[in-house]
Design a protein around this motif. Sequence first.
Motif, PDB file in Angstrom:
ATOM      1  N   ARG A  38      57.937  39.750  16.750  1.00 49.02           N
ATOM      2  CA  ARG A  38      56.954  38.721  16.381  1.00 49.02           C
ATOM      3  C   ARG A  38      55.569  39.342  16.533  1.00 49.02           C
ATOM      4  O   ARG A  38      54.880  39.097  17.517  1.00 49.02           O
ATOM      5  N   PRO A  39      55.149  40.143  15.572  1.00 41.78           N
ATOM      6  CA  PRO A  39      53.936  40.954  15.749  1.00 41.78           C
ATOM      7  C   PRO A  39      52.680  40.104  15.936  1.00 41.78           C
ATOM      8  O   PRO A  39      52.469  39.116  15.231  1.00 41.78           O
ATOM      9  N   PRO A  40      51.835  40.493  16.892  1.00 42.05           N
ATOM     10  CA  PRO A  40      50.553  39.818  17.054  1.00 42.05           C
ATOM     11  C   PRO A  40      49.581  40.255  15.974  1.00 42.05           C
ATOM     12  O   PRO A  40      49.748  41.326  15.364  1.00 42.05           O
ATOM     13  N   GLN A  41      48.570  39.452  15.767  1.00 42.22           N
ATOM     14  CA  GLN A  41      47.496  39.870  14.869  1.00 42.22           C
ATOM     15  C   GLN A  41      46.706  41.009  15.504  1.00 42.22           C
ATOM     16  O   GLN A  41      46.230  41.902  14.826  1.00 42.22           O
ATOM     17  N   LYS A  42      46.635  40.967  16.855  1.00 41.29           N
ATOM     18  CA  LYS A  42      45.928  42.032  17.566  1.00 41.29           C
ATOM     19  C   LYS A  42      46.234  41.948  19.056  1.00 41.29           C
ATOM     20  O   LYS A  42      46.373  40.862  19.610  1.00 41.29           O
ATOM     21  N   ARG A 101      57.895  35.887   7.554  1.00 41.14           N
ATOM     22  CA  ARG A 101      57.140  37.122   7.405  1.00 41.14           C
ATOM     23  C   ARG A 101      55.833  36.893   6.657  1.00 41.14           C
ATOM     24  O   ARG A 101      54.956  37.760   6.626  1.00 41.14           O
ATOM     25  N   VAL A 102      55.735  35.727   6.035  1.00 47.09           N
ATOM     26  CA  VAL A 102      54.522  35.334   5.314  1.00 47.09           C
ATOM     27  C   VAL A 102      54.160  33.922   5.725  1.00 47.09           C
ATOM     28  O   VAL A 102      55.032  33.053   5.822  1.00 47.09           O
ATOM     29  N   ILE A 103      52.873  33.693   5.976  1.00 43.05           N
ATOM     30  CA  ILE A 103      52.366  32.363   6.301  1.00 43.05           C
ATOM     31  C   ILE A 103      51.447  31.921   5.173  1.00 43.05           C
ATOM     32  O   ILE A 103      50.532  32.657   4.770  1.00 43.05           O
ATOM     33  N   ALA A 104      51.697  30.735   4.648  1.00 45.04           N
ATOM     34  CA  ALA A 104      50.793  30.105   3.681  1.00 45.04           C
ATOM     35  C   ALA A 104      50.141  28.929   4.399  1.00 45.04           C
ATOM     36  O   ALA A 104      50.842  28.062   4.926  1.00 45.04           O
ATOM     37  N   THR A 105      48.817  28.915   4.433  1.00 46.77           N
ATOM     38  CA  THR A 105      48.152  27.904   5.253  1.00 46.77           C
ATOM     39  C   THR A 105      46.814  27.470   4.680  1.00 46.77           C
ATOM     40  O   THR A 105      46.074  28.288   4.122  1.00 46.77           O
ATOM     41  N   PRO A 106      46.499  26.185   4.829  1.00 46.77           N
ATOM     42  CA  PRO A 106      45.126  25.756   4.552  1.00 46.77           C
ATOM     43  C   PRO A 106      44.209  26.319   5.631  1.00 46.77           C
ATOM     44  O   PRO A 106      44.625  26.501   6.784  1.00 46.77           O
ATOM     45  N   PHE A 107      42.951  26.589   5.273  1.00 46.95           N
ATOM     46  CA  PHE A 107      41.987  27.072   6.252  1.00 46.95           C
ATOM     47  C   PHE A 107      40.590  26.677   5.816  1.00 46.95           C
ATOM     48  O   PHE A 107      40.018  27.261   4.906  1.00 46.95           O
ATOM     49  N   GLN A 108      40.075  25.606   6.435  1.00 45.06           N
ATOM     50  CA  GLN A 108      38.705  25.158   6.216  1.00 45.06           C
ATOM     51  C   GLN A 108      38.349  25.072   4.732  1.00 45.06           C
ATOM     52  O   GLN A 108      37.369  25.645   4.267  1.00 45.06           O
ATOM     53  N   GLY A 109      39.181  24.347   4.000  1.00 42.88           N
ATOM     54  CA  GLY A 109      38.914  24.091   2.588  1.00 42.88           C
ATOM     55  C   GLY A 109      39.468  25.130   1.636  1.00 42.88           C
ATOM     56  O   GLY A 109      39.350  24.965   0.412  1.00 42.88           O
ATOM     57  N   PRO A 155      52.079  38.249   9.619  1.00 43.60           N
ATOM     58  CA  PRO A 155      51.974  38.549  11.053  1.00 43.60           C
ATOM     59  C   PRO A 155      51.938  40.043  11.323  1.00 43.60           C
ATOM     60  O   PRO A 155      52.706  40.813  10.748  1.00 43.60           O
ATOM     61  N   GLY A 156      51.012  40.441  12.206  1.00 43.56           N
ATOM     62  CA  GLY A 156      50.868  41.847  12.533  1.00 43.56           C
ATOM     63  C   GLY A 156      49.865  42.584  11.675  1.00 43.56           C
ATOM     64  O   GLY A 156      49.553  43.744  11.941  1.00 43.56           O
ATOM     65  N   LYS A 157      49.341  41.925  10.649  1.00 42.92           N
ATOM     66  CA  LYS A 157      48.363  42.543   9.756  1.00 42.92           C
ATOM     67  C   LYS A 157      47.086  41.713   9.732  1.00 42.92           C
ATOM     68  O   LYS A 157      47.141  40.487   9.691  1.00 42.92           O
ATOM     69  N   SER A 158      45.947  42.382   9.746  1.00 46.49           N
ATOM     70  CA  SER A 158      44.673  41.671   9.720  1.00 46.49           C
ATOM     71  C   SER A 158      44.285  41.247   8.306  1.00 46.49           C
ATOM     72  O   SER A 158      43.518  40.302   8.128  1.00 46.49           O
ATOM     73  N   GLN A 159      44.816  41.944   7.320  1.00 49.25           N
ATOM     74  CA  GLN A 159      44.441  41.643   5.937  1.00 49.25           C
ATOM     75  C   GLN A 159      45.212  40.453   5.404  1.00 49.25           C
ATOM     76  O   GLN A 159      46.439  40.388   5.466  1.00 49.25           O
TER      77      GLN A 159
END
Length: 374
Positions: free
Chosen positions: A174-178, A3-11, A18-22
């Motif tokens: 598995r909610p999409p981001q959009k 339900r939560v993703i922790a990820t590196p992103f460009q430094g 998932p399912g939320k834009s924020q």
Amino acid sequence: MHRVIATPFQGEFLLLHPGKSQGLKIPEEKFEQLRALGSSELCPEWLTGVAQRTWGLDIRDQKVGDVTLVRSPSSFNYGQASYELNLGCNYDCKHCYLGMKEFEGLPWTDRVDVLHALRDAGVVWLQLTGGEPMIDQLFTSTYSYAFSLGMMIEVLTNGSRLHNPIMLDLLAKRPPQKLTLSVYGATEETYDGLTQRRGSYKAFSQGLAAVHEAGLPLELSIIVTSDNAHEVDAMHALAEKYGLPSTDFANISPTIYGGSDVLRSQYPQHLTKRSVFTGCDAGNTFFHVDPHGNASTCKVARDPKISLVKEGVEGLRRLGGIADGLLLRQGGCTGCQLSGTCGTCMPLASLFRKAKAPLANYCQHTEKRKEVDQ
């Protein structure tokens, strides 16, 4: 299921739901703490607090392995990608840039290789497209697997399959981001006329109502052509009725094969002026993958391409150089004194030239260029 993703992103390091834009940035030490935790350990207090405050998500007393997915760092700088599952479609829209709609796509084992390459390249935001992606026989498997790898997924769709209970169940769990739905008209006559498929308006309307009722994140892409320009206000009203954001698209491009027939569907009165092209990160921070697993800089610049099936993620190390070469002036734009204020990227200009389109279709300096040539 996470339900939560922790990820590196460009430094940087992000927490996503998932399912939320924020989302939100976290310090590297917090990210490393999550990486070090065992799957059976409870979520740390700071994480449960952040999840509650940001998304209203209660993960107190939950095990890390049950609710979080921690992605590994990548040596690549890619954060976004689009993946065409199939060029086939159940519509035959007059303006479609795909031209020949071939129902071809990778078998499952090769798709897994492509998705692994996307993950290993650092892709966090993945756009699934087509053709119509949801008519692909492996759509649900591909979507589910990309979700399981920790990608935030956007689906570009005509909405015709969204009222299917199997599809709704997949997207709810598995909610999409959009979900971005294309709109081709506000009445059955106009909509079915543009798509050249009877019943398409009814299917779209059912799909839109179903996903809105399910509370899934939606956005409308209003396609303006000579067939439906008289219904632009009504299409905007449809977006307002559902309280959805919408974007108009009126500038028609040649097909990916350089076909010009689709340009006849363009409605000049609704064309938008392109802003000055000041550069693009295509091929450097994002890329495109076609139905055969070939990576290219974007949907327009499809050659040269790199086979992710044969080369894997390491093949992407050549993509930045390819992108830089494609942005150099080519063909009739070579030596142009006004290209510094042009609103069309070079790959798109090349596609218009291949289609033998009038200069005015892609160059806003037509008159000035005539004066310079005299």
